[in-house]
Write an enzyme that holds these catalytic residues in place. Sequence first.
Site, mmCIF file in Angstrom:
data_model
loop_
_atom_site.group_PDB
_atom_site.id
_atom_site.type_symbol
_atom_site.label_atom_id
_atom_site.label_comp_id
_atom_site.label_asym_id
_atom_site.label_seq_id
_atom_site.Cartn_x
_atom_site.Cartn_y
_atom_site.Cartn_z
ATOM 1 N N THR A 68 -1.590 -5.807 -2.328
ATOM 2 C CA THR A 68 -1.624 -5.168 -3.651
ATOM 3 C C THR A 68 -1.223 -6.155 -4.747
ATOM 4 O O THR A 68 -1.854 -6.222 -5.809
ATOM 5 C CB THR A 68 -0.644 -3.981 -3.743
ATOM 6 O OG1 THR A 68 -0.832 -3.122 -2.645
ATOM 7 C CG2 THR A 68 -0.842 -3.198 -5.037
ATOM 8 N N ASP A 112 -7.850 -2.047 -4.160
ATOM 9 C CA ASP A 112 -7.041 -3.278 -4.214
ATOM 10 C C ASP A 112 -7.343 -4.269 -3.093
ATOM 11 O O ASP A 112 -7.284 -5.478 -3.295
ATOM 12 C CB ASP A 112 -5.530 -2.963 -4.317
ATOM 13 C CG ASP A 112 -4.955 -2.242 -3.110
ATOM 14 O OD1 ASP A 112 -5.723 -1.733 -2.258
ATOM 15 O OD2 ASP A 112 -3.697 -2.181 -3.022
ATOM 16 N N HIS A 113 -7.680 -3.757 -1.905
ATOM 17 C CA HIS A 113 -7.964 -4.622 -0.744
ATOM 18 C C HIS A 113 -8.450 -3.720 0.373
ATOM 19 O O HIS A 113 -8.467 -2.495 0.211
ATOM 20 C CB HIS A 113 -6.715 -5.410 -0.309
ATOM 21 C CG HIS A 113 -5.495 -4.543 -0.147
ATOM 22 N ND1 HIS A 113 -5.328 -3.679 0.922
ATOM 23 C CD2 HIS A 113 -4.417 -4.346 -0.947
ATOM 24 C CE1 HIS A 113 -4.191 -3.030 0.789
ATOM 25 N NE2 HIS A 113 -3.607 -3.394 -0.356
ATOM 26 N N HIS A 146 -2.292 4.541 2.018
ATOM 27 C CA HIS A 146 -1.765 3.286 2.581
ATOM 28 C C HIS A 146 -1.589 3.459 4.082
ATOM 29 O O HIS A 146 -1.199 4.531 4.538
ATOM 30 C CB HIS A 146 -0.409 2.968 1.914
ATOM 31 C CG HIS A 146 0.077 1.569 2.172
ATOM 32 N ND1 HIS A 146 0.506 1.144 3.409
ATOM 33 C CD2 HIS A 146 0.190 0.502 1.347
ATOM 34 C CE1 HIS A 146 0.861 -0.120 3.331
ATOM 35 N NE2 HIS A 146 0.680 -0.543 2.084
ATOM 36 N N GLU A 178 -5.270 2.287 -3.854
ATOM 37 C CA GLU A 178 -4.740 1.695 -2.634
ATOM 38 C C GLU A 178 -5.746 1.728 -1.479
ATOM 39 O O GLU A 178 -6.287 2.792 -1.142
ATOM 40 C CB GLU A 178 -3.439 2.429 -2.227
ATOM 41 C CG GLU A 178 -2.795 1.928 -0.952
ATOM 42 C CD GLU A 178 -2.435 0.455 -0.988
ATOM 43 O OE1 GLU A 178 -1.881 -0.009 -2.002
ATOM 44 O OE2 GLU A 178 -2.722 -0.243 0.003
HETATM 45 C C1 GP9 Z 1 3.837 -1.135 -2.371
HETATM 46 C C2 GP9 Z 1 2.371 -1.028 -2.531
HETATM 47 C C3 GP9 Z 1 1.635 -1.263 -1.252
HETATM 48 O O1 GP9 Z 1 4.562 -1.102 -3.542
HETATM 49 O O2 GP9 Z 1 1.928 -1.849 -3.547
HETATM 50 O O3 GP9 Z 1 1.647 -2.583 -0.921
HETATM 51 P P1 GP9 Z 1 0.571 -3.272 0.018
HETATM 52 O O4 GP9 Z 1 1.107 -3.215 1.413
HETATM 53 O O5 GP9 Z 1 -0.716 -2.539 -0.075
HETATM 54 O O6 GP9 Z 1 0.476 -4.645 -0.507
HETATM 55 MN MN MN Z 2 -2.251 -2.173 -1.414
#
Ligand code: GP9
Ligand code: MN
Length: 418
Positions: A82, A256-257, A197, A38
């Site tokens: 994500t 992921d980003h 996150h 994340e």
């Molecule tokens: C939530 C997680 C986070 O299930 O995948 O989401 P994001 O905000 O990073 O897209």
């Molecule tokens: Mn994410």
Amino acid sequence: DGSELVEVNNYVRSNQAEPNYEVFGTAEGKNVIVVSLESLQSFVVNEEMNGEVVTPFLNELTKDEDTFYFPNFYHQTGLGKTSDSEFLVENSLYPLGGGAVFFTHSGNTYNSMAESLNEKGYFTNVMHANNKSFWNRDMMYNALNVDQFYDVESYDIAEGDAVNWGMKDIPFFKQSVDHMAEMKQPFYSRLITLTNHYPFHLEEKDKFIPEYDSNSGTLNRYFQTVRYMDESVKTLFEDLKAKGLYEDSIIVMYGDHYGISENHNEAMAQYLGKDITPFESAQLQRVPMFIHVPGSNKGEVVEEVAGQIDIRPTILHLLGVDTSKDMQLGADVFSKDHEEFVVFRDGRFVTDEVVYAGNVCYDKETGLETDAEACAPYIERASEELGYSDEIINGDLLRFYDEKTGNLLIDETTESKK
Ligand code: GP9
Ligand code: MN
């Protein structure tokens, strides 16, 4: 009627990358564990923050003899965050420019990595301790042929095991590995972490390093939650070893980003010691990518410029799965034909020589504005690629494609009338 597929197919066929037969099939039959890290960006890897090492375990992996580390690897996500990265990994197609494809096109036909591996006898699953409908995952995973979704209901979240958005990564990894130990092998498990996150909150006892000291509380806390994530990945490796799963698995991990948006440019400039130009902003879209193959002894730092769209063909080729008929826009990073050309969802792009951002062509080496000519040929290619991907999704074109034979299931007479 699917006739658009003819042109898309021609483009995809002419851009196929032959596997590198020194790597192809070297992980055949192994379990595949793909970990979405994340909000992890590359600027923290092999770097310090006020004298503190931020990612000690990942730093070791970058030098590990069983690990390929990709420092010039970019995320290609849009608003679907994500879920967009998941879409890239499963389909080797771009997510959409507006909205989240997980919400807008979960009814489409896809030929996902999960589906390919299903056909090879893999048990395919996703593990993520959140509600199953978040990002419409439950619906999209059906379309992607994922056998099982271990959502929040599959986890025991004890007192002290949750923070910020939910279950902490360390207990999440532990219980995920417990689930894996029960699975029929080989399996393909995709694990989605959560602790690192926004807004990057932790309990005191999980803060292994101090905060940073900029005017952005977000960036200041980010280093701490990244440090926690690093610790959690270390425990994942330990858990896999403890359960005897490590030797028979490959572990692929990617950021992921971005975690730090442009709203924090002033603080980022302080940390990096340079102004955040559009060039730097584009370079900050690098996310770490690791391919760990236990016992391979082939590990190295691979400088190739690549992106999330390349993950699927790379994994499939490692497993010895032919992708020459796949309707994919990425390429195997180990292939000699892999092109150093990464297109961002918003049209920015990076090659081994240039970075195109804010409508300016930058020299990749110096970060200085360069002759527009150097970017010109790629500008059209970038929009062409994004356009073909959009056509596939918006037209649900994979309905008209047989990925086993490579045949287009469209009416030739309709085609000839055009
Ligand atoms: C939530 C997680 C986070 O299930 O995948 O989401 P994001 O905000 O990073 O897209
Ligand atoms: Mn994410």
